[in-house]
Design a protein around this motif. Structure first.
Motif: not given
Length: 79
Positions: A13-18
């Motif tokens: 999820a954090f990788a997709a938001m970045s």
């Protein structure tokens, strides 16, 4: 195993938001400035107490009619 799965999901999820590209800084309009001209008069004026101060500025903004512009004079006292 559950901890690893939760950690992996949070990481994804954090990788997709970045990877999200923010376009908000590119969405702006240039505002035409309000122009105040004093027709050759000084911008700093000193007068004595009880004298009458008369200043007739020319105020305009391109694309806006004069009826839609107003201004107000204020005196700031030194305290």
């Amino acid at each position: 195993m559950k901890r690893i799965l939760i950690f992996l999901l949070l990481y994804m999820a954090f990788a997709a938001m970045s990877c999200y590209e923010d376009h908000s800084a590119k969405d702006f309009k240039i505002v035409k400035p309000i122009v105040i001209e004093f027709a050759g008069a000084e911008t700093a004026v000193k007068i004595f107490q009880f004298d009458t101060l008369e200043i007739n500025p020319i105020i305009y903004k391109n694309g806006v009619s004069d009826e839609n512009l107003t201004y107000e004079w204020k005196i700031q006292r030194n305290e």
